[in-house]
Design an enzyme around this catalytic site. Structure first.
Site, PDB file in Angstrom:
ATOM      1  N   THR A 126      -8.485   6.935   8.390  1.00 41.13           N
ATOM      2  CA  THR A 126      -7.436   5.447  10.435  1.00 41.13           C
ATOM      3  C   THR A 126      -7.988   3.782   9.544  1.00 41.13           C
ATOM      4  OG1 THR A 126      -9.777   5.354  10.366  1.00 41.13           O
ATOM      5  CG2 THR A 126      -8.880   7.007  11.230  1.00 41.13           C
ATOM      6  N   ASP A 127      -7.757   3.565  10.089  1.00 44.42           N
ATOM      7  CA  ASP A 127      -7.836   2.084   9.624  1.00 44.42           C
ATOM      8  C   ASP A 127      -9.814   1.673   8.808  1.00 44.42           C
ATOM      9  OD1 ASP A 127      -5.693   1.190   9.530  1.00 44.42           O
ATOM     10  OD2 ASP A 127      -5.666   0.838  11.191  1.00 44.42           O
ATOM     11  N   CYS A 128     -10.280   2.354  10.019  1.00 41.85           N
ATOM     12  CA  CYS A 128     -12.118   1.740   9.678  1.00 41.85           C
ATOM     13  C   CYS A 128     -12.959   2.772   9.125  1.00 41.85           C
ATOM     14  CB  CYS A 128     -12.884   1.595  11.175  1.00 41.85           C
ATOM     15  SG  CYS A 128     -12.059   3.350  12.417  1.00 41.85           S
ATOM     16  N   TYR A 129     -12.056   4.301   9.036  1.00 43.83           N
ATOM     17  CA  TYR A 129     -12.255   4.998   8.511  1.00 43.83           C
ATOM     18  C   TYR A 129     -11.312   5.862   6.960  1.00 43.83           C
ATOM     19  CZ  TYR A 129     -16.303   5.551  11.317  1.00 43.83           C
ATOM     20  OH  TYR A 129     -17.550   5.493  11.468  1.00 43.83           O
ATOM     21  N   PRO A 130     -11.257   4.368   6.081  1.00 42.71           N
ATOM     22  CA  PRO A 130      -9.732   4.723   5.174  1.00 42.71           C
ATOM     23  C   PRO A 130     -10.191   5.955   4.623  1.00 42.71           C
ATOM     24  CG  PRO A 130     -11.005   2.999   4.848  1.00 42.71           C
ATOM     25  CD  PRO A 130     -12.003   3.424   5.682  1.00 42.71           C
TER      26      PRO A 130
END
Ligand code: SF4
Ligand code: SF4
Length: 440
Positions: A126-130
Site C-alpha cells: 500500500t502507499d503507507c506499507y509499500p
C-alpha cells in the site's frame, strides 16, 4: 477467616504455611479439615497436560520499507496475520505445510528456547506499507513482543476415554485400543487447580499463576467454560466444566514447563504447565482443597461410539491405580498428562511463595455467572442480511479533504454546509464507515 492481604503479610515475613495440594490431602486425612483451615495459608495446585487451545501473539517489528504482513509463515507454519501490520498469532495446533507432525506448538517452544527460525511474510503493498515480501530469520530476542495467550487451559475435570469398537482409534486422548483395550485420562486429580477450588471462590480475573516457568495471569473464563454440570457428593463437577484463559510473557518462560507434542492421526498440540495458588481463607475452602483422588469423580466415556456415551463413573484413585473394570474386564489405564511435572510445578510454586518471590492476588472479578455450553447447529438455509445504511461516527476524517469548508467539526460533531459545497467530489472516497459523501 483470613484475607489474602493477611496471607501476603505472612508470605513477606516468611511465616506463611504453604503446602502442595497432595500434602494438604494427607494433612486433612491425619488431622481434619478444621486443622487445615487453622494451619495452612496457601495450597499450591498444578497441571502439566496437552492443552490444544493455546498460542502466542508476536509483534515482529517493522521492516524497511514497512509492510502490512497479511500472509505470515514461520518454518512452514502459518501464523494468523489478520491483526494489522506486524502482529501475528501462532496457534499451537496449526500444522506445517510440509510436516503434519510439526506445528505452531513447536514454533512456540523453539522461540522460547531462543532458536533462529525462518520467517516469511507477504503483503499486498500500500502507499503507507509499500513492501510486498520479506524473508529472513527471527528469534525471541529480536521480536518486540512475544506473549502466550491461551483461550482455554486447565479444564476443571475431563472424562476418561476408552473404545468399545473393533478398531483402534486415534484421538486427542491418545491411541485407544479396540474392545476396551485401554483407558486414558487427563487432569492431575487431587493436584489439579480447578478441582481444588471447584466453585472458584478464590480464582478469577487477574489471579496470578505459574505459567510455563514464569508468572502468568488469568484473564477471562476460558472458552467452553460451563458451571451447569452435575456435582458429586463432595460438590465437585463430575465432567468437563470450568476452564481458564491465561496470559504470560513467553520471553521469560522456561522451556522445561511446556512441550510441543504430536498425537498420531490427531495432530499437533502443546503441553502447558500451570500452577495456581489457592489461599485457604476459610473452612469451606479448606474442605475443597482437602478432597482426595478417591473423592474426585469423573466419567468414563466410550469414544468408539457416536456421542461418546458414558459407560460408568470412576474416580482418580481408581484411574491412578493402573487398572479399571469395564464389563467384567480388567483394563489398563494411563494418564495423558504428567503427574511428575505437575508435582514439580506445585513444589516450585510452593518454594516461590515460601521464599516471598510470589505473593497472591485478589481477583478483580469472579466468574460466578451461570454458564452452559451451546453446540453449533447446522443451518440449511442461508440467512439473508442487509447491511444497515451507515451512519456517521464523527471521526472527522472527511473534514481535512474538503477545500471549501463545507465539512466541519462543530463541537466534535460533523456539520455540513450545503451552500459551501461545490460537489468537487474530493470527499467521495474517504469515509471509513461508508457514509455517502457529500451528504447532499
Ligand atoms: S462522514 Fe464519515 S468520514 Fe466524515 S466524520 Fe462522519 S464518519 Fe467520519
Ligand atoms: S464534494 Fe462538497 S463536501 Fe465534498 S469535498 Fe467537495 S466541497 Fe467538500
Amino acid at each position: 477467616m483470613k484475607s489474602v492481604e493477611e496471607i501476603n503479610k505472612r508470605i513477606l515475613s516468611g511465616e506463611a504455611v504453604v503446602l502442595t495440594a497432595e500434602e494438604v490431602v494427607k494433612l486433612a486425612k491425619e488431622e481434619g479439615v478444621k486443622r487445615v483451615a487453622e494451619k495452612v495459608d496457601v495450597v499450591t495446585t498444578a497441571t502439566f497436560a496437552p492443552m490444544c487451545s493455546s498460542g502466542a501473539f508476536v509483534n515482529f517489528g517493522h521492516t524497511r520499507p514497512p509492510m502490512r504482513m497479511e500472509k505470515i509463515e514461520i518454518e512452514g507454519v502459518e501464523v494468523y496475520g489478520g491483526l494489522a501490520a506486524v502482529d501475528g498469532y501462532i496457534g499451537a495446533t496449526q500444522e506445517s505445510k510440509h510436516d503434519k507432525s510439526f506445528g505452531g506448538a513447536h514454533i512456540i517452544e523453539l522461540l522460547i528456547k531462543g532458536k533462529n527460525l525462518r520467517f516469511k511474510a507477504e503483503g499486498k503493498g500500500t502507499d503507507c506499507y509499500p513492501r510486498k515480501q520479506f524473508e529472513g530469520f527471527i528469534n525471541r530476542d529480536m521480536v518486540n513482543d512475544f506473549f502466550m495467550f491461551n483461550p482455554r487451559n486447565a479444564y476443571q475435570n475431563y472424562a476418561a476415554a476408552t473404545n468399545s469398537s473393533d478398531r483402534t482409534i486415534y484421538t486427542y486422548m491418545g491411541k485407544l485400543l479396540p474392545r476396551f483395550g485401554n483407558v486414558t485420562y487427563s487432569t492431575s486429580g487431587e493436584l489439579s487447580p480447578l478441582l481444588k477450588d471447584p466453585k472458584m471462590f478464590t480464582i478469577g480475573l487477574g489471579t496470578k499463576i505459574f505459567l510455563c516457568g514464569t508468572e502468568g495471569y488469568i484473564v477471562w473464563p476460558g472458552t467452553q467454560f460451563r458451571n451447569d454440570v452435575k456435582l458429586n457428593e463432595h460438590g465437585i463437577p463430575i465432567s468437563a466444566a470450568r476452564t481458564l484463559a491465561v496470559i504470560g510473557d513467553a520471553k521469560k518462560m522456561n522451556p522445561r514447563y511446556l512441550r510441543a507434542a504430536y498425537f498420531k492421526n490427531y495432530g499437533v498440540t502443546i503441553f502447558i504447565g500451570i500452577g495456581v495458588p489457592i489461599p485457604v481463607l476459610n473452612e469451606e475452602i479448606a474442605y475443597y482443597v482437602s478432597r482426595s483422588n478417591e473423592e474426585i469423580t469423573t466419567e468414563l466415556r466410550d469414544y468408539g461410539k457416536a456421542g461418546r456415551p458414558v459407560i460408568r463413573l470412576t474416580n482418580y484413585a481408581e484411574l491412578r491405580s493402573g487398572w479399571i473394570e469395564i464389563e467384567g474386564k480388567k483394563v489398563k489405564t494411563s494418564p495423558i498428562s504428567s503427574l511428575a511435572m505437575a508435582r514439580e510445578i506445585a513444589q516450585l510454586l510452593k518454594k516461590w511463595i515460601a521464599e516471598a518471590r510470589f505473593t497472591l492476588t485478589v481477583p478483580a472479578k469472579l466468574f460466578d455467572e451461570h454458564r452452559s455450553l451451546k453446540g453449533l447447529e447446522e443451518v440449511k438455509e442461508a440467512e439473508k442480511f442487509d447491511m444497515e445504511e451507515p451512519t456517521c461516527v464523527n471521526c472527522g476524517m472527511c473534514v481535512s479533504v474538503c477545500p471549501y469548508d463545507a465539512l466541519k467539526l462543530v463541537n466534535d460533531e460533523l456539520s455540513f454546509e450545503k451552500e459551501l459545497c461545490t460537489e468537487c467530489g474530493l470527499c467521495n472516497d474517504v469515509c471509513p464507515v461508508g457514509v455517502k459523501l457529500p451528504p447532499l
